[in-house]
Design a protein around this motif. Structure first.
Motif, PDB file in Angstrom:
ATOM      1  N   HIS A   1      -7.298   7.208   0.672  1.00  0.00           N
ATOM      2  CA  HIS A   1      -7.726   5.883   0.576  1.00  0.00           C
ATOM      3  C   HIS A   1      -9.541   5.928  -0.349  1.00  0.00           C
ATOM      4  CE1 HIS A   1      -9.572   2.443   2.680  1.00  0.00           C
ATOM      5  NE2 HIS A   1      -7.752   1.869   2.121  1.00  0.00           N
ATOM      6  N   ALA A   2     -10.086   6.264   0.157  1.00  0.00           N
ATOM      7  CA  ALA A   2     -11.684   6.672  -0.118  1.00  0.00           C
ATOM      8  C   ALA A   2     -11.546   7.360  -1.693  1.00  0.00           C
ATOM      9  CB  ALA A   2     -12.166   7.699   0.584  1.00  0.00           C
ATOM     10  N   VAL A   3     -10.861   7.366  -2.491  1.00  0.00           N
ATOM     11  CA  VAL A   3     -11.092   7.054  -4.006  1.00  0.00           C
ATOM     12  C   VAL A   3     -10.483   5.955  -5.055  1.00  0.00           C
ATOM     13  CG1 VAL A   3      -9.805   8.236  -5.439  1.00  0.00           C
ATOM     14  CG2 VAL A   3      -9.999   9.425  -3.940  1.00  0.00           C
ATOM     15  N   ALA A   4     -11.366   5.758  -5.466  1.00  0.00           N
ATOM     16  CA  ALA A   4     -11.970   3.794  -5.524  1.00  0.00           C
ATOM     17  C   ALA A   4     -10.499   4.176  -6.834  1.00  0.00           C
ATOM     18  CB  ALA A   4     -12.566   4.196  -6.482  1.00  0.00           C
ATOM     19  N   ASP A   5      -9.836   2.848  -6.929  1.00  0.00           N
ATOM     20  CA  ASP A   5      -8.982   2.916  -7.534  1.00  0.00           C
ATOM     21  C   ASP A   5      -7.538   4.230  -7.930  1.00  0.00           C
ATOM     22  OD1 ASP A   5      -7.740   0.307  -9.378  1.00  0.00           O
ATOM     23  OD2 ASP A   5      -8.546   2.051 -11.135  1.00  0.00           O
ATOM     24  N   ALA A   6      -7.676   4.352  -6.377  1.00  0.00           N
ATOM     25  CA  ALA A   6      -6.838   5.377  -6.378  1.00  0.00           C
ATOM     26  C   ALA A   6      -5.233   5.250  -7.111  1.00  0.00           C
ATOM     27  CB  ALA A   6      -6.505   6.583  -5.376  1.00  0.00           C
ATOM     28  N   TRP A   7      -4.055   5.859  -8.453  1.00  0.00           N
ATOM     29  CA  TRP A   7      -2.703   5.752  -8.171  1.00  0.00           C
ATOM     30  C   TRP A   7      -1.927   6.054  -7.996  1.00  0.00           C
ATOM     31  CZ3 TRP A   7       2.001   6.283 -10.148  1.00  0.00           C
ATOM     32  CH2 TRP A   7       2.688   5.340 -10.968  1.00  0.00           C
ATOM     33  N   ILE A   8      -1.609   5.758  -6.767  1.00  0.00           N
ATOM     34  CA  ILE A   8      -0.522   6.169  -5.588  1.00  0.00           C
ATOM     35  C   ILE A   8       1.116   5.699  -5.662  1.00  0.00           C
ATOM     36  CG2 ILE A   8      -0.346   6.034  -3.256  1.00  0.00           C
ATOM     37  CD1 ILE A   8      -2.777   5.484  -2.412  1.00  0.00           C
ATOM     38  N   LEU A   9       1.544   7.115  -6.083  1.00  0.00           N
ATOM     39  CA  LEU A   9       3.255   7.099  -6.058  1.00  0.00           C
ATOM     40  C   LEU A   9       3.602   7.277  -4.818  1.00  0.00           C
ATOM     41  CD1 LEU A   9       5.258   6.720  -8.063  1.00  0.00           C
ATOM     42  CD2 LEU A   9       4.794   9.350  -8.755  1.00  0.00           C
ATOM     43  N   ASP A  10       4.252   6.235  -4.781  1.00  0.00           N
ATOM     44  CA  ASP A  10       5.295   6.480  -3.058  1.00  0.00           C
ATOM     45  C   ASP A  10       6.494   6.806  -3.613  1.00  0.00           C
ATOM     46  OD1 ASP A  10       6.773   5.587  -0.788  1.00  0.00           O
ATOM     47  OD2 ASP A  10       5.903   3.894   0.064  1.00  0.00           O
ATOM     48  N   VAL A  11       7.269   7.882  -3.701  1.00  0.00           N
ATOM     49  CA  VAL A  11       8.489   8.315  -3.985  1.00  0.00           C
ATOM     50  C   VAL A  11       9.827   8.150  -2.963  1.00  0.00           C
ATOM     51  CG1 VAL A  11       7.700  10.216  -4.978  1.00  0.00           C
ATOM     52  CG2 VAL A  11       7.813  10.919  -3.256  1.00  0.00           C
ATOM     53  N   ARG A  12       9.482   7.420  -1.773  1.00  0.00           N
ATOM     54  CA  ARG A  12      10.110   6.923  -1.382  1.00  0.00           C
ATOM     55  C   ARG A  12      11.496   5.719  -1.174  1.00  0.00           C
ATOM     56  NH1 ARG A  12       7.960   4.921   3.299  1.00  0.00           N
ATOM     57  NH2 ARG A  12       6.438   3.258   2.507  1.00  0.00           N
ATOM     58  N   GLU A  13      12.609   5.408  -0.516  1.00  0.00           N
ATOM     59  CA  GLU A  13      13.597   4.919  -0.563  1.00  0.00           C
ATOM     60  C   GLU A  13      12.884   2.880  -0.590  1.00  0.00           C
ATOM     61  OE1 GLU A  13      16.131   6.028  -2.524  1.00  0.00           O
ATOM     62  OE2 GLU A  13      15.463   8.084  -2.146  1.00  0.00           O
ATOM     63  N   ASP A  14      14.273   2.631  -1.109  1.00  0.00           N
ATOM     64  CA  ASP A  14      13.348   1.217  -1.342  1.00  0.00           C
ATOM     65  C   ASP A  14      13.799   0.707   0.152  1.00  0.00           C
ATOM     66  OD1 ASP A  14      13.581   0.548  -4.257  1.00  0.00           O
ATOM     67  OD2 ASP A  14      15.555   0.053  -4.228  1.00  0.00           O
ATOM     68  N   HIS A  15      14.393   1.068   0.874  1.00  0.00           N
ATOM     69  CA  HIS A  15      14.442   0.823   2.679  1.00  0.00           C
ATOM     70  C   HIS A  15      13.528   0.855   3.194  1.00  0.00           C
ATOM     71  CE1 HIS A  15      17.028   4.587   2.567  1.00  0.00           C
ATOM     72  NE2 HIS A  15      16.277   4.444   4.255  1.00  0.00           N
ATOM     73  N   GLU A  16      12.927   2.426   3.080  1.00  0.00           N
ATOM     74  CA  GLU A  16      11.379   2.639   3.982  1.00  0.00           C
ATOM     75  C   GLU A  16      10.442   1.768   3.575  1.00  0.00           C
ATOM     76  OE1 GLU A  16      11.729   7.163   4.012  1.00  0.00           O
ATOM     77  OE2 GLU A  16      12.769   6.992   1.499  1.00  0.00           O
ATOM     78  N   LEU A  17      10.684   1.091   2.232  1.00  0.00           N
ATOM     79  CA  LEU A  17       9.292   0.052   1.571  1.00  0.00           C
ATOM     80  C   LEU A  17       9.773  -0.777   2.521  1.00  0.00           C
ATOM     81  CD1 LEU A  17       9.348   0.453  -1.763  1.00  0.00           C
ATOM     82  CD2 LEU A  17       7.637   1.211  -0.535  1.00  0.00           C
ATOM     83  N   GLU A  18      10.616  -1.124   2.968  1.00  0.00           N
ATOM     84  CA  GLU A  18      11.020  -2.641   4.120  1.00  0.00           C
ATOM     85  C   GLU A  18      10.438  -2.085   5.023  1.00  0.00           C
ATOM     86  OE1 GLU A  18      14.675  -3.211   3.919  1.00  0.00           O
ATOM     87  OE2 GLU A  18      15.071  -3.411   1.862  1.00  0.00           O
ATOM     88  N   GLN A  19      10.128  -0.541   6.008  1.00  0.00           N
ATOM     89  CA  GLN A  19       9.731  -0.777   7.271  1.00  0.00           C
ATOM     90  C   GLN A  19       7.897  -0.989   7.180  1.00  0.00           C
ATOM     91  OE1 GLN A  19      10.758   2.859   8.431  1.00  0.00           O
ATOM     92  NE2 GLN A  19      12.909   2.057   8.608  1.00  0.00           N
TER      93      GLN A  19
END
Length: 102
Positions: A10-28
């Motif tokens: 989180h402290a990295v300025a402009d970090a490119w974060i890739l979330d590999v979870r499923e769509d339904h997990e993003l809803e949570q």
């Protein structure tokens, strides 16, 4: 495999974060600026992952993101696993959106 704590990612300025979870997990819960490519589609969507910067990979608890990090690293991506995934991100009190749709 390289790993980083959620707080350090989180402290990295402009970090490119890739979330590999499923769509339904993003809803949570989700990190608003993260890029979403479910692990099951990563092979066919590999071209969407930048190769000119570090990619910080997260999932729910760290297992799938570790797999994705290994896969990406083997293909020349500077990938770093976010230890503990979104669960540890939440426990660390870092910003995320709970509920709703992505």
């Amino acid at each position: 495999m390289k790993s980083i704590s959620p707080a350090d990612a989180h402290a990295v300025a402009d970090a490119w974060i890739l979330d590999v979870r499923e769509d339904h997990e993003l809803e949570q819960a989700r990190v608003d600026d993260a890029h979403h490519i479910p692990l099951g589609t990563l092979v066919e969507r590999l071209d969407e992952v930048p190769r000119d910067r570090t990619v910080y990979v997260m999932c729910h608890g760290g297992g799938r993101s570790a797999q994705a990090t290994e896969y990406l690293s083997a293909r020349g991506v500077d990938a770093v696993n976010i230890s503990g995934g979104i669960m540890e991100w939440h426990r660390a009190g870092l910003p995320l959106t709970i509920g709703g749709t992505a």
